[in-house]
Design a protein around this motif. Structure first.
Motif, PDB file in Angstrom:
ATOM      1  N   VAL A 100       6.260  72.988  67.364  1.00  0.00           N
ATOM      2  CA  VAL A 100       6.341  71.827  66.466  1.00  0.00           C
ATOM      3  C   VAL A 100       7.263  70.763  67.041  1.00  0.00           C
ATOM      4  CG1 VAL A 100       5.750  73.145  64.402  1.00  0.00           C
ATOM      5  CG2 VAL A 100       8.144  72.880  65.026  1.00  0.00           C
ATOM      6  N   THR A 101       8.245  71.163  67.837  1.00  0.00           N
ATOM      7  CA  THR A 101       9.110  70.171  68.494  1.00  0.00           C
ATOM      8  C   THR A 101       8.292  69.327  69.465  1.00  0.00           C
ATOM      9  OG1 THR A 101      10.983  71.698  68.357  1.00  0.00           O
ATOM     10  CG2 THR A 101      11.195  69.855  69.877  1.00  0.00           C
ATOM     11  N   ILE A 102       7.456  69.977  70.252  1.00  0.00           N
ATOM     12  CA  ILE A 102       6.608  69.246  71.207  1.00  0.00           C
ATOM     13  C   ILE A 102       5.584  68.402  70.457  1.00  0.00           C
ATOM     14  CG2 ILE A 102       4.916  69.525  73.052  1.00  0.00           C
ATOM     15  CD1 ILE A 102       6.424  72.067  73.863  1.00  0.00           C
ATOM     16  N   LEU A 103       5.058  68.925  69.344  1.00  0.00           N
ATOM     17  CA  LEU A 103       4.112  68.162  68.536  1.00  0.00           C
ATOM     18  C   LEU A 103       4.744  66.868  68.040  1.00  0.00           C
ATOM     19  CD1 LEU A 103       1.188  68.646  67.444  1.00  0.00           C
ATOM     20  CD2 LEU A 103       2.237  69.485  65.353  1.00  0.00           C
ATOM     21  N   ALA A 104       5.966  66.960  67.535  1.00  0.00           N
ATOM     22  CA  ALA A 104       6.678  65.761  67.080  1.00  0.00           C
ATOM     23  C   ALA A 104       7.008  64.831  68.239  1.00  0.00           C
ATOM     24  CB  ALA A 104       7.953  66.160  66.345  1.00  0.00           C
ATOM     25  N   LEU A 105       7.299  65.410  69.410  1.00  0.00           N
ATOM     26  CA  LEU A 105       7.609  64.599  70.591  1.00  0.00           C
ATOM     27  C   LEU A 105       6.416  63.745  71.001  1.00  0.00           C
ATOM     28  CD1 LEU A 105       9.491  63.910  72.992  1.00  0.00           C
ATOM     29  CD2 LEU A 105       8.519  65.889  74.179  1.00  0.00           C
ATOM     30  N   PHE A 106       5.218  64.328  70.989  1.00  0.00           N
ATOM     31  CA  PHE A 106       4.036  63.555  71.353  1.00  0.00           C
ATOM     32  C   PHE A 106       3.769  62.439  70.337  1.00  0.00           C
ATOM     33  CE2 PHE A 106       2.997  66.787  74.471  1.00  0.00           C
ATOM     34  CZ  PHE A 106       2.289  66.066  75.418  1.00  0.00           C
ATOM     35  N   GLY A 107       3.978  62.739  69.057  1.00  0.00           N
ATOM     36  CA  GLY A 107       3.802  61.684  68.063  1.00  0.00           C
ATOM     37  C   GLY A 107       4.763  60.538  68.273  1.00  0.00           C
ATOM     38  N   MET A 108       6.032  60.855  68.571  1.00  0.00           N
ATOM     39  CA  MET A 108       7.010  59.807  68.840  1.00  0.00           C
ATOM     40  C   MET A 108       6.653  59.039  70.109  1.00  0.00           C
ATOM     41  SD  MET A 108      11.168  60.113  69.173  1.00  0.00           S
ATOM     42  CE  MET A 108      11.111  60.927  70.764  1.00  0.00           C
ATOM     43  N   LEU A 126      -1.667  58.847  64.097  1.00  0.00           N
ATOM     44  CA  LEU A 126      -0.362  59.437  63.781  1.00  0.00           C
ATOM     45  C   LEU A 126      -0.397  60.184  62.454  1.00  0.00           C
ATOM     46  CD1 LEU A 126       2.057  56.619  64.989  1.00  0.00           C
ATOM     47  CD2 LEU A 126       1.554  58.797  66.096  1.00  0.00           C
ATOM     48  N   ALA A 127      -1.245  59.737  61.529  1.00  0.00           N
ATOM     49  CA  ALA A 127      -1.395  60.468  60.268  1.00  0.00           C
ATOM     50  C   ALA A 127      -2.050  61.827  60.507  1.00  0.00           C
ATOM     51  CB  ALA A 127      -2.222  59.645  59.283  1.00  0.00           C
ATOM     52  N   VAL A 128      -3.065  61.861  61.366  1.00  0.00           N
ATOM     53  CA  VAL A 128      -3.705  63.138  61.692  1.00  0.00           C
ATOM     54  C   VAL A 128      -2.714  64.062  62.395  1.00  0.00           C
ATOM     55  CG1 VAL A 128      -5.551  64.230  63.037  1.00  0.00           C
ATOM     56  CG2 VAL A 128      -6.008  62.112  61.794  1.00  0.00           C
ATOM     57  N   GLN A 129      -1.910  63.492  63.303  1.00  0.00           N
ATOM     58  CA  GLN A 129      -0.893  64.282  63.989  1.00  0.00           C
ATOM     59  C   GLN A 129       0.089  64.880  62.988  1.00  0.00           C
ATOM     60  OE1 GLN A 129      -1.257  64.755  67.123  1.00  0.00           O
ATOM     61  NE2 GLN A 129       0.668  65.292  68.099  1.00  0.00           N
ATOM     62  N   ALA A 130       0.427  64.108  61.967  1.00  0.00           N
ATOM     63  CA  ALA A 130       1.350  64.605  60.941  1.00  0.00           C
ATOM     64  C   ALA A 130       0.712  65.725  60.123  1.00  0.00           C
ATOM     65  CB  ALA A 130       1.777  63.462  60.024  1.00  0.00           C
ATOM     66  N   MET A 131      -0.609  65.652  59.900  1.00  0.00           N
ATOM     67  CA  MET A 131      -1.284  66.738  59.177  1.00  0.00           C
ATOM     68  C   MET A 131      -1.182  68.056  59.941  1.00  0.00           C
ATOM     69  SD  MET A 131      -4.738  64.797  57.865  1.00  0.00           S
ATOM     70  CE  MET A 131      -4.653  63.256  56.956  1.00  0.00           C
ATOM     71  N   ILE A 132      -1.306  67.980  61.268  1.00  0.00           N
ATOM     72  CA  ILE A 132      -1.132  69.189  62.082  1.00  0.00           C
ATOM     73  C   ILE A 132       0.299  69.701  61.942  1.00  0.00           C
ATOM     74  CG2 ILE A 132      -1.270  70.126  64.409  1.00  0.00           C
ATOM     75  CD1 ILE A 132      -3.205  67.821  65.084  1.00  0.00           C
ATOM     76  N   SER A 133       1.261  68.776  61.961  1.00  0.00           N
ATOM     77  CA  SER A 133       2.666  69.172  61.803  1.00  0.00           C
ATOM     78  C   SER A 133       2.898  69.854  60.466  1.00  0.00           C
ATOM     79  CB  SER A 133       3.578  67.942  61.911  1.00  0.00           C
ATOM     80  OG  SER A 133       3.579  67.425  63.216  1.00  0.00           O
ATOM     81  N   ILE A 134       2.274  69.356  59.414  1.00  0.00           N
ATOM     82  CA  ILE A 134       2.449  69.960  58.088  1.00  0.00           C
ATOM     83  C   ILE A 134       2.010  71.414  58.117  1.00  0.00           C
ATOM     84  CG2 ILE A 134       1.579  69.940  55.712  1.00  0.00           C
ATOM     85  CD1 ILE A 134       1.475  66.865  55.925  1.00  0.00           C
ATOM     86  N   GLY A 135       0.853  71.668  58.735  1.00  0.00           N
ATOM     87  CA  GLY A 135       0.358  73.036  58.801  1.00  0.00           C
ATOM     88  C   GLY A 135       1.316  73.963  59.524  1.00  0.00           C
ATOM     89  N   PHE A 136       1.837  73.526  60.666  1.00  0.00           N
ATOM     90  CA  PHE A 136       2.719  74.392  61.442  1.00  0.00           C
ATOM     91  C   PHE A 136       4.115  74.489  60.825  1.00  0.00           C
ATOM     92  CE2 PHE A 136      -0.525  73.982  64.699  1.00  0.00           C
ATOM     93  CZ  PHE A 136      -0.493  75.237  65.283  1.00  0.00           C
ATOM     94  N   LEU A 137       4.581  73.425  60.186  1.00  0.00           N
ATOM     95  CA  LEU A 137       5.883  73.508  59.519  1.00  0.00           C
ATOM     96  C   LEU A 137       5.819  74.467  58.321  1.00  0.00           C
ATOM     97  CD1 LEU A 137       6.992  69.769  59.714  1.00  0.00           C
ATOM     98  CD2 LEU A 137       8.156  71.718  60.768  1.00  0.00           C
ATOM     99  N   GLY A 179       1.092  71.411  77.412  1.00  0.00           N
ATOM    100  CA  GLY A 179      -0.333  71.206  77.610  1.00  0.00           C
ATOM    101  C   GLY A 179      -1.136  71.473  76.360  1.00  0.00           C
ATOM    102  N   TYR A 180      -0.890  72.624  75.728  1.00  0.00           N
ATOM    103  CA  TYR A 180      -1.582  72.963  74.480  1.00  0.00           C
ATOM    104  C   TYR A 180      -1.451  71.839  73.450  1.00  0.00           C
ATOM    105  CZ  TYR A 180      -2.529  78.026  75.031  1.00  0.00           C
ATOM    106  OH  TYR A 180      -3.020  79.250  75.396  1.00  0.00           O
ATOM    107  N   VAL A 181      -0.197  71.479  73.159  1.00  0.00           N
ATOM    108  CA  VAL A 181       0.068  70.531  72.089  1.00  0.00           C
ATOM    109  C   VAL A 181      -0.326  69.122  72.510  1.00  0.00           C
ATOM    110  CG1 VAL A 181       1.844  69.653  70.536  1.00  0.00           C
ATOM    111  CG2 VAL A 181       1.930  72.017  71.293  1.00  0.00           C
ATOM    112  N   GLY A 182      -0.275  68.847  73.826  1.00  0.00           N
ATOM    113  CA  GLY A 182      -0.685  67.525  74.286  1.00  0.00           C
ATOM    114  C   GLY A 182      -2.122  67.210  73.923  1.00  0.00           C
ATOM    115  N   PHE A 183      -2.979  68.225  73.905  1.00  0.00           N
ATOM    116  CA  PHE A 183      -4.372  67.987  73.521  1.00  0.00           C
ATOM    117  C   PHE A 183      -4.500  67.629  72.044  1.00  0.00           C
ATOM    118  CE2 PHE A 183      -5.549  70.638  77.359  1.00  0.00           C
ATOM    119  CZ  PHE A 183      -6.158  69.589  78.028  1.00  0.00           C
ATOM    120  N   SER A 184      -3.439  67.858  71.275  1.00  0.00           N
ATOM    121  CA  SER A 184      -3.491  67.447  69.872  1.00  0.00           C
ATOM    122  C   SER A 184      -3.617  65.937  69.753  1.00  0.00           C
ATOM    123  CB  SER A 184      -2.242  67.921  69.130  1.00  0.00           C
ATOM    124  OG  SER A 184      -1.084  67.234  69.586  1.00  0.00           O
ATOM    125  N   MET A 185      -3.073  65.185  70.732  1.00  0.00           N
ATOM    126  CA  MET A 185      -3.185  63.726  70.663  1.00  0.00           C
ATOM    127  C   MET A 185      -4.631  63.284  70.881  1.00  0.00           C
ATOM    128  SD  MET A 185      -0.427  62.464  69.640  1.00  0.00           S
ATOM    129  CE  MET A 185      -1.461  61.041  69.397  1.00  0.00           C
TER     130      MET A 185
END
Length: 661
Positions: A100-108, A126-137, A179-185
Motif C-alpha cells: 500500500v505504501t508503493i500504491l500511494a507512492l504511484f498515486g502521488m 486517481l479516484a480509481v487508484q484510491a479505490m484500490i487503496s481502500i481495498g488493501f487498507l 512492478g506489481y503495483v506499478g501496473f495499477s496505474m
C-alpha cells in the motif's frame, strides 16, 4: 506509542482514500474543477500517512520492539541490521504495508508528474487508484494489522527464515512490488478511459511511461529473484516454474503485450479495446499473485500467509476489482471507435500477433499453475504440474514470437512488404542457419538435445536481425559517413527497443546453453581429493568452522586448477542458523563469459580419520551469466525508452532556431 501512531496513521489514510475515491470522481462527472482538484492533495496526504505507518513498523524492527507480535514473529536481536530492515517486508503484514505504501507512492507520482494530463482523466484515474487503496487498507486493518501488541512481550523474537536473510532477498520483494503495483496505474488509466468514454493516441502516450516503468521494475524483480535462487538454494538452477515464480511471470508477459499494444494505439489509433483489456488483465494477474502468496493455497518459500480468512478477503477483492472492471469493459468497449485499419502483414499485424502469443503463453502458465489446485478442490486427485509441462507447452509458443520480433521493427505501418523485409534479412537468415548447423555438429549431432541448435539459431536470428535493423535505420552501408549522425538522431525509444530485443537474444543464449550442456557431479570427496569437471580440477583442501553473526558455518576450501595451473580458491558454506534453527547451503560460484563453476559443500559422510569425506556437488553451467546480462539489457532498454521526451511529457524536443533555419 510509536506503534499506535502507525496504526492510527493507517486509519487516517483510509479516510483520505475514501475522500479521494469519491469527491474527484463526482467532480469529473459534474465538471466541477474544484472537486477534481481534491485528488492531488489527497494523494500526497494519503502517502504521508502510509509512510508514517511504514516508518513506525520499521522503527519497531530496528529497535527490536518485541511487544509487537509482527516483530516478535519475524525478527531477533542477533540479526544484522540489513535483515532486521528486510524483515519488515519479509512477512505477510509487513509486505502488505509495503504494497500500500508503493500504491500511494504511484498515486502521488501521477499528481506530481502528470500536470499535462486532462483534469477529468487525471481525477478519474486517481479516484480509481484510491479505490484500490481502500481495498488493501481494509485488508490490512481488518485481517492483517501489523501493529498488534503481545502481552507480555517475549524476551526475544523467533527470527526470520534464514533463506530470506540474503542481500538479494532484501531487494527482490520491494522491486517486485514496485512492478506489481506499478501496473495499477495502467489499470487506473484504463478504467478512467472507460468511464470517460475516450481512448485515443494522447491517452496511450500518458499510459505508456507508467506501464514501462512498472515493466522495468518487474523485470528487475524477477531477475533478482532468479539470481537469488541460483546462488542460494544450492541446486544450480535459476527457475523451477514454482507457482509463486509463475505469479510474477504472468503479469510480466501480459504487461509486455500491453506495452506493445499501446504503441499501436499511439501510432495508428488502433487496438484500443484490446489495449484496455490488457491493462485490466495485467493488474488482475498482479492481484492473483497477491492472492496465491497470501491465501494459504500454496506451500512455497515465497508464500507468506496460511490463514484461509485472509485468502477469502483478498479473493473477494480480486473478484470485485477484476469482475467489476470487466463488466465495465463489456458495457463500454463496444462503443469505442475501431480506429485505423491495417493489413495482417504490417507492423500493427506483427505486434498483434506477438500480443496474442504472449497472452496465450500467460494463459498456459495460469492453467499449469492453477490446475493442481482445481483438481484438489474438486477431489479429482492430487497431481503435480512441473517443468516438463511448461517447457513443452510454453516454450514452443515463444519460438514464432521471437521469429516475428526480428521482422516487426522493419515492417511498415498499415501495410508492410514482407518480401522486402525478408530480402534485407537474408544474410541474417543464412548466418542463423549456419549457427544452428555448427551447434548441432559441435555437440555431436544427436548426442546432444536437438533444441539446443534451434535455440542458438533463434538467438542469432533475433540478435543479428536487431543489428540489421539498426544498420538499415542509419544507412550504415549506403552512407557510412553520415551513419553516426543518424544514429545520434534516432529517438531514445527506438534505441530502447533495440537494446531490449538484443537483450532477449543474449538471454536465449544463456537459457539454451545452461539448459542443454550443464555438467553435474555429486560425490563424497575426501580432503586432498581432486575431482575433474569441464576442464577444471577441483581439490578439497580443508574444512573449518566459521562463526557468523547469527549462525555457525562449515566452510570448505576448494582449490581450482586448469591444465595443472591453480587459478582460484572457492569457499562454499553449510550454515546452521540459531534463530530459527535451520541449515542453509551457500554455494561458491566462479563466473566467466563461458559459464559458471558452481561448488556446494554438504554434510560429512560420518566416517572418521583419513577416511572422512564430505558430500560435494560440482556444476559447470555454460553461458549462465548471459541470462543475467540479458535481463539487465532488457531493463536498460526499458530505461532508455523511458528517457525519451515523448514518453515523459508526450512531445518531441523542440528544434533549435538554427536547425529550423
Amino acid at each position: 506509542m510509536i506503534a499506535e501512531t502507525g496504526h492510527f496513521a493507517l486509519v487516517l489514510a483510509l479516510a483520505v482514500a475514501i475522500v479521494q475515491a469519491s469527491v474527484p470522481l463526482a467532480g469529473a462527472r459534474r465538471g466541477k474543477m474544484a472537486w477534481m482538484a481534491v485528488a492531488g492533495p489527497a494523494t500526497i496526504l494519503q502517502f504521508l500517512f502510509i509512510a508514517i505507518s511504514f516508518a513506525a513498523l520499521t522503527h519497531g524492527y530496528i529497535t527490536s520492539d518485541f511487544s509487537l507480535m509482527n516483530v516478535a514473529s519475524n525478527s531477533h536481536t542477533e540479526k544484522p541490521l540489513l535483515y532486521k530492515i528486510a524483515g519488515v517486508w519479509g512477512n505477510h503484514e509487513g509486505s502488505l504495508l509495503l504494497w500500500v505504501t508503493i500504491l500511494a507512492l504511484f498515486g502521488m507520482a501521477v499528481t506530481m508528474f502528470g500536470r499535462n494530463l486532462p483534469p477529468g482523466l487525471k481525477a478519474r484515474a486517481l479516484a480509481v487508484q484510491a479505490m484500490i487503496s481502500i481495498g488493501f487498507l481494509l485488508f490490512l486493518l481488518l485481517t492483517s494489522n501489523p501493529f498488534v501488541r503481545v502481552d507480555p512481550p517475549p524476551f526475544d523474537g523467533n527470527g526470520l527464515n534464514p533463506m530470506l536473510q540474503d542481500p538479494g532477498l532484501a531487494l527482490h520483494p520491494p522491486m517486485l512490488y514496485l512492478g506489481y503495483v506499478g501496473f495499477s496505474m495502467a489499470f487506473s488509466f484504463a478504467i478512467a478511459a472507460l468511464l470517460e468514454g475516450r481512448v485515443d493516441a494522447a491517452w496511450a502516450r500518458w499510459v505508456r511511461p507508467w506501464t514501462l516503468a512498472a515493466w522495468v521494475l518487474l523485470t528487475g524483480g524477477i531477475v533478482l529473484g532468479s539470481w537469488w535462487a541460483y546462488y542460494t538454494l544450492g541446486w544450480g538452477g535459476w527457475w523451477y516454474w514454482d507457482p509463486v515464480e509463475n505469479a510474477s511471470f504472468m503479469p510480466w508477459l501480459v504487461g509486455t503485450a500491453l506495452l506493445h499494444s499501446a504503441i499501436v494505439v499511439e501510432k495508428r489509433d488502433a487496438l484500443k479495446s484490446w489495449t484496455i483489456l490488457l491493462a485490466i488483465i495485467t493488474f488482475g494477474f498482479s492481484l492473483l499473485g497477491t492472492f496465491l502468496v497470501r491465501s494459504g493455497v500454496l506451500t512455497s518459500v515465497h508464500a507468506f500467509a496460511t490463514d484461509p480468512a485472509r485468502g477469502v478477503f483478498i479473493l473477494l477483492l480480486l473478484v470485485v476489482a477484476v469482475g467489476g472492471s470487466l463488466a465495465l469493459y463489456a458495457a463500454r468497449a463496444p462503443s469505442m471507435k475501431l480506429g485505423g485499419l491495417f493489413s495482417p502483414l504490417s507492423r500493427e499485424g506483427s505486434l498483434l500477433f506477438n500480443n496474442v502469443l504472449m497472452s496465450t503463453g500467460a494463459a498456459t502458465v495460469l492453467l499449469g499453475t492453477l490446475y493442481p489446485l482445481i483438481s484438489d478442490a474438486f477431489d479429482l486427485g492430487k497431481i503435480s504440474v512441473g517443468p516438463p509441462f511448461f517447457n513443452s507447452v510454453f516454450l514452443p509458443l515463444m519460438v514464432p514470437m521471437v521469429l516475428v520480433m526480428a521482422l516487426a521493427p522493419m515492417m511498415s505501418w498499415k501495410r508492410g512488404d514482407l518480401g522486402g523485409v525478408l530480402g534485407r534479412l537474408k544474410i541474417v537468415a543464412v548466418i542463423s542457419v549456419l549457427v544452428a548447423a555448427a551447434t548441432w555438429q559441435l555437440q555431436g549431432g544427436s548426442a546432444g538435445p536437438w533444441w539446443s541448435a534451434a535455440g542458438l539459431g533463434l538467438a542469432a536470428w533475433l540478435g543479428l536481425g536487431t543489428l540489421a535493423d539498426l544498420a538499415d535505420r542509419i544507412r550504415l552501408f549506403q552512407a557510412p559517413v553520415q551513419a553516426p549522425f543518424r544514429a545520434f538522431a534516432l529517438p531514445r525509444s527506438t534505441w530502447g527497443m533495440m537494446v531490449a530485443h538484443f537483450g532477449l537474444a543474449v538471454f536465449i543464449v544463456g537459457l539454451t546453453a545452461s539448459s542443454a550442456w550443464t555438467t553435474e557431479k555429486v560425490q563424497t570427496q575426501k580432503i586432498g581429493e581432486t575431482i575433474s569437471i569441464a576442464g577444471y580440477q577441483v581439490t578439497l583442501k580443508g574444512i573449518e568452522q566459521v562463526p557468523g553473526p547469527n549462525y555457525i558455518a562449515r566452510r570448505g576450501t576448494f582449490e581450482i586448477a586448469r591444465n595443472g595451473t591453480v587459478i582460484a580458491e572457492m569457499y562454499p558454506e553449510k550454515r546452521a542458523y540459531r534463530n530459527p534453527p535451520r541449515p542453509i547451503t551457500t554455494a561458491a560460484i566462479r563466473s566467466g563469459i563461458t559459464g559458471d563453476l558452481y561448488v556446494v559443500i554438504g554434510d560429512p559422510d560420518g566416517k572418521e580419520g583419513g577416511e572422512a569425506g564430505y558430500v560435494t556437488r560440482l556444476y559447470f553451467n555454460p553461458c549462465i551469466p548471459w541470462l543475467w546480462a540479458g535481463g539487465l539489457l532488457l531493463m536498460l532498454g526499458g530505461l532508455i525508452s523511458l528517457a525519451d521526451r515523448r514518453h515523459r511529457i508526450g512531445a518531441p524536443a523542440r528544434a533549435s532556431r538554427s536547425s529550423a533555419a
